[in-house]
Design an enzyme around this catalytic site. Structure first.
Site, PDB file in Angstrom:
ATOM      1  N   ASP A 309      -3.181   1.413  -4.267  1.00 36.04           N
ATOM      2  CA  ASP A 309      -2.066   2.624  -3.848  1.00 36.04           C
ATOM      3  C   ASP A 309      -2.767   4.081  -2.754  1.00 36.04           C
ATOM      4  O   ASP A 309      -4.054   3.935  -2.885  1.00 36.04           O
ATOM      5  CB  ASP A 309      -0.838   2.894  -4.498  1.00 36.04           C
ATOM      6  CG  ASP A 309       0.219   2.964  -3.996  1.00 36.04           C
ATOM      7  OD1 ASP A 309       1.120   3.603  -2.795  1.00 36.04           O
ATOM      8  OD2 ASP A 309       1.274   2.873  -4.803  1.00 36.04           O
ATOM      9  N   TRP A 310      -2.101   4.595  -2.546  1.00 35.36           N
ATOM     10  CA  TRP A 310      -2.745   6.130  -1.622  1.00 35.36           C
ATOM     11  C   TRP A 310      -2.806   6.328  -1.858  1.00 35.36           C
ATOM     12  O   TRP A 310      -2.863   7.393  -3.319  1.00 35.36           O
ATOM     13  CB  TRP A 310      -1.291   6.261  -1.002  1.00 35.36           C
ATOM     14  CG  TRP A 310      -1.594   7.476  -0.095  1.00 35.36           C
ATOM     15  CD1 TRP A 310      -2.063   9.016  -0.116  1.00 35.36           C
ATOM     16  CD2 TRP A 310      -1.405   7.283   1.240  1.00 35.36           C
ATOM     17  NE1 TRP A 310      -1.545   9.399   0.839  1.00 35.36           N
ATOM     18  CE2 TRP A 310      -1.268   8.766   1.783  1.00 35.36           C
ATOM     19  CE3 TRP A 310      -0.727   5.977   2.302  1.00 35.36           C
ATOM     20  CZ2 TRP A 310      -1.150   8.973   3.415  1.00 35.36           C
ATOM     21  CZ3 TRP A 310      -0.974   6.744   3.255  1.00 35.36           C
ATOM     22  CH2 TRP A 310      -1.371   8.022   3.992  1.00 35.36           C
TER      23      TRP A 310
END
Length: 762
Positions: A309-310
């Site tokens: 994820d980010w």
């Protein structure tokens, strides 16, 4: 054919597809040869680039790439693809783009990748199409996922996925960072509305149906999109209720509740998985070798690729402090099993992984495994043959049938929680006061992941879509509908004026809820609805006029102080772009509500309990006593249940128990009912829930019409995770329950159950 049989046909089809893929050894061998041939030709830099994903801001004009109108920067794009060999790009700029601009963006990116690089490997573009192609202007934006779950309608979930795929592919994008298969069991969590609710069976079933629609039999088809299961695993149960904070979940609890929906998504054919941004039992998701490599890729046989994820690889160092340096964070994540890093704002991951590969701290075999998985998905997507947008799909973008499907889905999601003395539906001649902060807001109906990340820029919303206020005015006439805002979400505006207007009204529609939010900006400290909204509702109740509370919210905000005084309560969740029309349809009776809660609606801030309570939770004065229970929802008609039967009272491991019940519409208008089958394991070596959902079917009945609904239970449905953390089946007595009816039966044998066989009908 009953709804259950239809559902079983869907699951059977998914299993058949999986079996066909698994047994087609010729195609599999050909795919492997193609991947190995590419790997042999690739330099180390090209391999590391395939594992690197950056956001579109990195290759766009403007400060930090945030220029409007959006433009790609050819020099930045060349640097990313030709120098750093990036394999994937994601996201959108400040706000959504038109279909034409998306087509231009994807075409320009693929021109560089497929015409100017040595091996011509296409870019894999990904987007968060959470409730439709929400970053493409004018797209069909459906109810948000928890609202979709409230329909308890697999067909609607599948159609939502199908339309989302067409409109996302029309934009030129082949990869969707959805669905969320992590169950939402912490109502404070701001991402609750991105889930299919708190239950394993409902999440697995609705999520599997959505994936079927999104991917079809081949996610490489021109109108299909590859799914990404997220966020693996346990993200939806943070102790604090805050986004990206720690969860304390035992291995048994993970395997019992949080892993089965991911297993269902893998069975449905999802080729990618995104990792939990937070941590479980002290181990950050991106450093969890046990969960990613041993369980996901090993036990669950997941052969796709895992994306971070980010910024979460970096956060192993900057936030979690389990890695002593940025380089160690990269090494740790890759060796844990992460195949692609959503870096996403620079090329540090590329540089650091290259260092790790050259000094041997990340083995060449691990890099080849990761890149091989990525290339395999790109090939199966058809990107090598068809990297560019398909212009023929533009004719299917936001077509009229999609809007009608959207309205139907929103109507079925709305859940009637109270209807005292049949105050609803409203007469079309009624004079209605509409008040409250969600009454005249499209952003409140849609919330995050809508045009912008937070979905909170009202001015960007399409002018042709109707808020609840405008939809109700359209239904019964503007002259009959008075609007006084009353409050904002957290400040009074004109409550006195609302009270004055109420004196001239026959009924009051008080529209309460939450402003638009997404992820961490949606964190709250108190689940209770803002005081000023409760003050407004109480002021309306004190007028003596019937008050209909409409809740437009992403999580169940506590409304205990106004429940008793309200004449009716509608839970609308986040119903999407057709939500205003759908709520108005229900208010005036053009649609009969059939939604059921996919979550428990709590009564008190410190009584946050899910429906599948353990025996101790219901012992010695303890009770499951929410404001409204899981699976609850009223209708404008009534239904009766009778004649529950079971075809055998004792079963072996290979036997199937068939349970049936008759449900009848005993009211005066057509309606839909969700028949819910629960099972209790009366005694177990590990304490078992008081009841668990094991099947459901939604049936549509005319007044006076009845039908028999059948369910089938196998030993896998009776399995659980035992003391050694293995899924087992134990002999003993069980109770099957539908509505107020219950039948006992006995399982005669004991066995271990492979994880991939457990709960096959979910």
């Amino acid at each position: 054919m009953t709804m259950l049989k239809i559902a079983m046909t869907i699951v059977g089809s998914l299993l058949l597809i999986g079996a066909m893929r698994g047994t087609d050894s010729t195609a599999a061998a050909s795919l492997d040869r193609r991947v190995q041939d590419l790997l042999r030709q690739m330099t180390l830099e090209e391999k590391v680039g395939q594992m690197t994903q950056v956001t579109i801001d990195v290759v766009s004009k403007g400060v930090d790439g945030r220029l409007e109108p959006h433009e790609l920067d050819s020099a930045k794009l060349d640097r990313a693809i030709l120098q750093y060999h990036v394999g994937s790009i994601l996201n959108v700029g400040p706000a959504g783009y038109s279909v034409d601009h998306w087509n231009e963006v994807i075409t320009t990116i693929q021109d560089v990748a497929t015409r100017r690089t040595r091996l011509k490997i296409p870019i894999l573009y990904g987007i968060d199409a959470v409730h439709g192609a929400n970053y493409t202007l004018g797209a069909t934006l459906f109810p948000q996922p928890t609202a979709l779950a409230a329909t308890w309608n697999r067909e609607l979930a599948s159609r939502t996925g199908e339309i989302t795929a067409v409109e996302t592919r029309a934009s030129g994008i082949p990869w969707n960072f959805y669905p969320v298969m992590d169950i939402g069991r912490q109502p404070l969590w701001p991402r609750l509305w991105e889930t299919f609710g708190e239950d394993v069976c409902l999440t697995s079933s609705m999520g599997g149906a959505y994936i079927k629609g999104l991917q079809g039999a081949d996610f490489g088809a021109r109108d299909k999109v590859a799914a990404c299961l997220k966020h693996y695993a346990g993200y939806g149960f943070p102790m604090t209720g805050k986004d990206r904070t720690a969860a304390w979940i035992s291995e048994r609890m993970l395997r019992e509740y949080f892993l089965p929906p991911f297993e269902a998504g893998i069975r449905a054919g999802a080729p990618t998985v995104m990792v939990n941004s937070a941590e479980v039992d002290g181990i950050p998701g991106h450093a969890n070798h046990h969960l990613i490599t041993e369980v996901l890729k090993g036990e669950l046989k997941f052969d796709g690729f895992v994306v971070s994820d980010w910024q979460d690889v970096q956060r192993l160092h900057t936030r979690d402090r389990v890695a002593s340096s940025p380089k160690e964070a990269v090494r740790m994540a890759i060796m844990a099993g992460v195949d692609m890093s959503m870096v996403p704002l620079d090329f540090t991951f590329f540089d650091l992984l290259l260092e790790c590969a050259k000094d041997g701290s990340v083995a060449a075999s691990r890099i080849d495994d990761a890149v091989g998985r990525i290339l395999k998905v790109k090939i199966r997507m058809g990107l090598f043959e068809r990297p560019y947008p398909d212009p023929s799909l533009k004719s299917r973008f936001a077509e009229g049938s999609s809007a009608r499907q959207n309205l139907l889905t929103a109507q079925e999601a709305i859940t009637l929680l109270k209807n005292q003395n049949g105050v609803l539906p409203l007469a079309r001649t009624a004079r209605v006061l509409v008040t409250g902060p969600t009454a005249n807001s499209l952003s409140a109906l849609n919330s995050g992941w809508t045009i912008t990340w937070q979905g909170n820029e009202e001015a960007r919303y399409p002018k042709d879509k109707l808020t609840l206020l405008r939809a109700l005015q359209s239904k019964i006439g503007a002259e009959r509908v008075t609007y006084v805002p009353g409050t904002t979400f957290d400040k009074p505006v004109d409550i006195v004026a609302a009270v004055d207007a109420a004196r001239r009204a026959d009924a009051i529609v008080a529209c309460l809820g939450e402003r638009a939010y997404c992820e961490t900006p949606g964190n709250i400290d108190d689940l209770t609805l803002d005081d000023v909204q409760l003050i407004l509702a109480n002021a309306m109740i004190k007028t003596g006029k019937p008050v209909i509370i409409v809740l437009i919210e992403g999580r169940p905000r506590i409304i205990r102080p106004v429940v008793d005084g309200a004449a009716a309560i509608l839970m609308a969740y986040l119903p999407g772009m057709e939500g205003g029309n759908a709520i108005a349809d229900v208010l005036v009776g053009d649609a009969n509500p059939s939604g059921k809660l996919p979550i428990t609606y709590p009564k008190y801030p410190n009584a946050l309990q899910t429906y599948d309570a353990k025996p101790a939770d219901l012992y010695d004065g303890n009770t499951y006593a929410p404001q409204f229970p899981f699976g609850y929802g009223l209708s404008y008609t009534t239904f009766s249940y009778s004649d529950m039967t079971i075809d055998r009272t004792a079963m072996g491991l290979r036997d199937t128990v068939h349970i049936a019940i008759t449900v009848k519409n005993t009211g005066a208008r057509p309606g839909k009912e969700v028949v819910q089958l629960y099972v209790r394991d009366d005694y177990g070596s590990v304490s078992r829930p008081d009841r668990q959902l094991k099947g459901f079917a939604k049936v549509s009945l005319e007044p006076g019409e009845g039908t028999k609904v059948s369910f089938a239970l196998t030993s896998s449905d009776l399995s659980f995770v035992g003391i050694p953390h293995a899924r087992i089946v134990e002999p003993g007595t069980f109770t099957a329950m539908i509505d107020r009816f219950a039948v006992p039966f006995t399982l005669l044998n004991k066995a271990s159950v492979p994880m991939t066989d457990a709960g096959g009908k979910r």
